[in-house]
Design a protein around this motif. Structure first.
Motif, short mmCIF file in Angstrom:
data_model
loop_
_atom_site.label_atom_id
_atom_site.label_comp_id
_atom_site.label_asym_id
_atom_site.label_seq_id
_atom_site.Cartn_x
_atom_site.Cartn_y
_atom_site.Cartn_z
N VAL A 133 -12.87 -8.72 -0.24
CA VAL A 133 -13.37 -7.43 -0.74
C VAL A 133 -12.16 -6.60 -1.17
CG1 VAL A 133 -14.66 -5.35 -0.21
CG2 VAL A 133 -15.36 -7.53 0.79
N ALA A 134 -12.11 -6.24 -2.43
CA ALA A 134 -10.97 -5.49 -2.96
C ALA A 134 -10.83 -4.15 -2.24
CB ALA A 134 -11.14 -5.27 -4.45
N GLY A 135 -9.60 -3.78 -1.91
CA GLY A 135 -9.33 -2.50 -1.27
C GLY A 135 -9.72 -2.44 0.19
N SER A 136 -9.87 -3.59 0.83
CA SER A 136 -10.29 -3.60 2.24
C SER A 136 -9.13 -3.86 3.19
CB SER A 136 -11.37 -4.66 2.46
OG SER A 136 -10.85 -5.97 2.24
N ASP A 137 -7.92 -3.72 2.72
CA ASP A 137 -6.77 -4.09 3.55
C ASP A 137 -6.36 -2.98 4.52
OD1 ASP A 137 -6.08 -2.85 1.01
OD2 ASP A 137 -4.01 -2.92 1.74
N ASN A 138 -6.16 -3.37 5.77
CA ASN A 138 -5.59 -2.53 6.83
C ASN A 138 -4.68 -3.39 7.69
OD1 ASN A 138 -8.61 -0.88 6.80
ND2 ASN A 138 -6.75 0.34 6.86
N TYR A 139 -3.48 -2.91 7.95
CA TYR A 139 -2.54 -3.62 8.83
C TYR A 139 -2.26 -5.05 8.36
CZ TYR A 139 -3.57 0.29 11.88
OH TYR A 139 -3.73 1.55 12.38
N GLY A 140 -2.27 -5.27 7.05
CA GLY A 140 -1.98 -6.60 6.53
C GLY A 140 -3.16 -7.54 6.59
N TYR A 141 -4.34 -7.02 6.90
CA TYR A 141 -5.55 -7.84 6.98
C TYR A 141 -6.60 -7.28 6.02
CZ TYR A 141 -4.03 -10.46 11.07
OH TYR A 141 -3.36 -11.31 11.92
N SER A 142 -7.51 -8.17 5.58
CA SER A 142 -8.60 -7.76 4.70
C SER A 142 -9.88 -8.46 5.14
CB SER A 142 -8.29 -8.12 3.24
OG SER A 142 -7.22 -7.35 2.75
N LEU A 143 -10.99 -8.05 4.54
CA LEU A 143 -12.28 -8.64 4.85
C LEU A 143 -12.63 -9.67 3.78
CD1 LEU A 143 -14.68 -8.46 6.86
CD2 LEU A 143 -15.81 -7.01 5.16
N TYR A 144 -12.95 -10.88 4.23
CA TYR A 144 -13.33 -11.98 3.34
C TYR A 144 -14.81 -12.29 3.54
CZ TYR A 144 -8.33 -12.72 2.77
OH TYR A 144 -6.99 -12.56 2.48
N VAL A 145 -15.52 -12.54 2.45
CA VAL A 145 -16.95 -12.82 2.50
C VAL A 145 -17.14 -14.33 2.45
CG1 VAL A 145 -19.19 -12.38 1.45
CG2 VAL A 145 -17.38 -10.65 1.30
N LEU A 146 -17.62 -14.90 3.54
CA LEU A 146 -17.77 -16.35 3.63
C LEU A 146 -19.13 -16.83 3.13
CD1 LEU A 146 -16.15 -17.12 7.11
CD2 LEU A 146 -15.08 -16.98 4.86
N ASP A 147 -20.13 -15.96 3.21
CA ASP A 147 -21.47 -16.35 2.78
C ASP A 147 -21.60 -16.17 1.27
OD1 ASP A 147 -24.22 -16.46 2.19
OD2 ASP A 147 -24.76 -15.77 4.20
N PRO A 148 -21.80 -17.27 0.50
CA PRO A 148 -21.89 -17.15 -0.97
C PRO A 148 -23.04 -16.26 -1.43
CG PRO A 148 -21.60 -19.44 -0.29
CD PRO A 148 -21.88 -18.66 0.95
N THR A 149 -24.15 -16.29 -0.70
CA THR A 149 -25.30 -15.46 -1.08
C THR A 149 -24.96 -13.99 -0.96
OG1 THR A 149 -26.82 -17.18 -0.32
CG2 THR A 149 -27.72 -14.97 -0.61
N VAL A 150 -24.31 -13.63 0.15
CA VAL A 150 -23.90 -12.24 0.36
C VAL A 150 -22.90 -11.82 -0.71
CG1 VAL A 150 -22.69 -10.65 1.93
CG2 VAL A 150 -24.36 -12.29 2.84
N ALA A 151 -21.96 -12.71 -1.03
CA ALA A 151 -20.96 -12.41 -2.06
C ALA A 151 -21.62 -12.13 -3.40
CB ALA A 151 -19.97 -13.57 -2.17
N GLU A 152 -22.62 -12.94 -3.76
CA GLU A 152 -23.31 -12.75 -5.03
C GLU A 152 -24.06 -11.41 -5.06
OE1 GLU A 152 -24.27 -13.28 -8.82
OE2 GLU A 152 -22.89 -14.52 -7.63
N ARG A 153 -24.68 -11.06 -3.96
CA ARG A 153 -25.39 -9.78 -3.89
C ARG A 153 -24.43 -8.60 -4.01
NH1 ARG A 153 -29.40 -11.11 1.25
NH2 ARG A 153 -30.81 -12.55 0.14
N LEU A 154 -23.26 -8.73 -3.41
CA LEU A 154 -22.26 -7.67 -3.52
C LEU A 154 -21.82 -7.49 -4.96
CD1 LEU A 154 -20.07 -8.39 -0.36
CD2 LEU A 154 -21.51 -6.40 -0.72
N ARG A 155 -21.62 -8.61 -5.67
CA ARG A 155 -21.20 -8.52 -7.08
C ARG A 155 -22.29 -7.84 -7.91
NH1 ARG A 155 -19.19 -13.91 -5.98
NH2 ARG A 155 -16.90 -13.93 -6.05
N GLU A 156 -23.54 -8.15 -7.58
CA GLU A 156 -24.65 -7.54 -8.33
C GLU A 156 -24.68 -6.03 -8.12
OE1 GLU A 156 -28.07 -9.52 -6.87
OE2 GLU A 156 -27.72 -11.38 -8.01
N ARG A 157 -24.19 -5.56 -6.98
CA ARG A 157 -24.16 -4.12 -6.70
C ARG A 157 -22.86 -3.46 -7.14
NH1 ARG A 157 -27.74 -2.22 -1.70
NH2 ARG A 157 -29.43 -3.74 -1.86
#
Length: 374
Positions: free
Chosen positions: A342-366
């Motif tokens: 997820v772009a712009g989700s970095d804190n302390y050198g860590y970021s959030l990664y979306v492992l579920d392809p369905t969730v990732a596709e829904r996020l892109r749609e939004r």
């Protein structure tokens, strides 16, 4: 023999507990022994500066309490040939102080990969819990009408510490260095407004107006506090009120600095997933990433900041089950599924990664921006 067996049992149990609650195991013991065998001038500098910090933090009461306890302990040893409660409190405070002095007595302790540290020089966190009894004894002595001789000796000892600190110990201390962590040197937080955050050439003798002024103002605080204690020693009620007002004022001024940035960007990214996944999305944290130098900080945050969610720690990438909708991992993490970040989700050198392809596709749609791995 029984003592030896007990010692080994305690060491084994401690190691077992530490292995379960820490990421990297316990390393302080080894580093401490190494520093004990190589003490030098830096030990004297650290001792002076951290003692100076304790004097500032306690308005000089630590030296008053120390003198009272020293007198009582000596009396117990001379008359009773035993160490009483006073000796225990005195010894506990001295031992804690020495432990902190030794722990920070190496040049490598005062730098981060990205620059120098300031908090390590003025560190009070190791000493604070154990020196509280000494300070309370000093306060009790004030309330019970402190004799002027003790107050005068305390002022004299403080002047020695102040002189040694200002004239020599701080010649290599970068006040602009990192001061990350509100508990590390909380005792001097009221003085941080006098700290210059821009690098300047050292050594620089502190004045009340130059870049190194924090040492001048802190020293003035110590001297004025002990002079007031000396002058008002015969008026305990007035002195107590003055010290109480001073302590409240210092706490008031120091409180705004006691903050630490929470992982808000990761939290905001999780909330975006919540909108498409329905509810509090469970999250895992991958702790085998070697990239971030702040892994322990990030782990501590995730452990409680997302506590309403199901939070799991995963030791290694190959232990991910594939059922996790999202995982917190270090920036640049290479994963076998090429999960987007997820772009712009970095804190302390860590970021959030979306492992579920369905969730990732829904996020892109939004319209949520997801970036691919490098």
């Amino acid at each position: 023999m029984l003592l030896g067996v007990g010692q080994r049992l305690v060491a084994w149990l401690a190691g077992l507990v530490v292995s379960e609650v820490t990421v990297d195991g316990f390393g302080q013991g080894t580093s401490l022994l190494g520093k004990l065998t190589s003490l030098g001038g830096i030990f004297a500098r650290v001792s002076l500066v951290q003692t100076w910090a304790q004097l500032c933090a306690t308005l000089g009461l630590v030296v008053i309490g120390g003198l009272v306890l020293t007198r009582h302990t000596w009396s117990d040893l001379r008359v009773r040939r035993a160490v009483g409660p006073d000796g225990f409190v005195w010894g506990l405070g001295v031992a804690a102080a020495l432990l902190s002095f030794v722990a920070w007595s190496s040049t490598t302790s005062h730098v981060y990969p990205d620059g120098p540290r300031f908090d390590s020089w003025t560190y009070t966190r190791y000493i604070d819990p154990f020196i509280t009894g000494v300070v309370l004894v000093g306060l009790a002595a004030v309330i019970r009408r402190l004799d002027r001789r003790t107050a005068a000796v305390g002022l004299g000892l403080a002047l020695v510490v102040v002189a040694g600190t200002v004239a020599w110990a701080i010649r290599i201390v970068p006040t602009w260095g990192s001061n990350y962590g509100p508990a590390n040197n909380a005792g001097i937080y009221p003085l941080l407004r006098f700290r210059d955050l821009e690098p300047f050439r050292l050594p620089l003798f502190p004045t009340f107006t130059n870049d190194n002024q924090i040492w001048a103002w802190g020293s003035l605080l110590v001297v004025v506090s002990l002079v007031v204690i000396l002058l008002l020693a015969s008026r305990p009620r007035v002195l107590f009120v003055v010290l109480a007002v001073g302590a409240v004022a210092l706490s008031w001024y120091g409180n705004p600095y006691q903050t630490r940035d929470a992982p808000y960007r990761i939290e905001q990214a999780l909330e975006k997933i919540d909108t498409v996944d329905g509810g509090d999305t469970p999250v895992s944290m991958l702790i085998d990433c070697p990239v971030s130098s702040q892994r322990n900080v990030a782990t501590n945050w995730v452990g409680f900041w997302f506590a309403d969610r199901d939070v799991d720690l995963v030791d290694a990438t190959d232990e991910l089950t594939g059922d996790e909708p999202a995982v917190v991992a270090c920036n640049g993490w290479t994963n076998p599924t090429d999960a987007p970040r997820v772009a712009g989700s970095d804190n302390y050198g860590y970021s959030l990664y979306v492992l579920d392809p369905t969730v990732a596709e829904r996020l892109r749609e939004r319209g949520v921006e997801l970036t691919s791995q490098p």
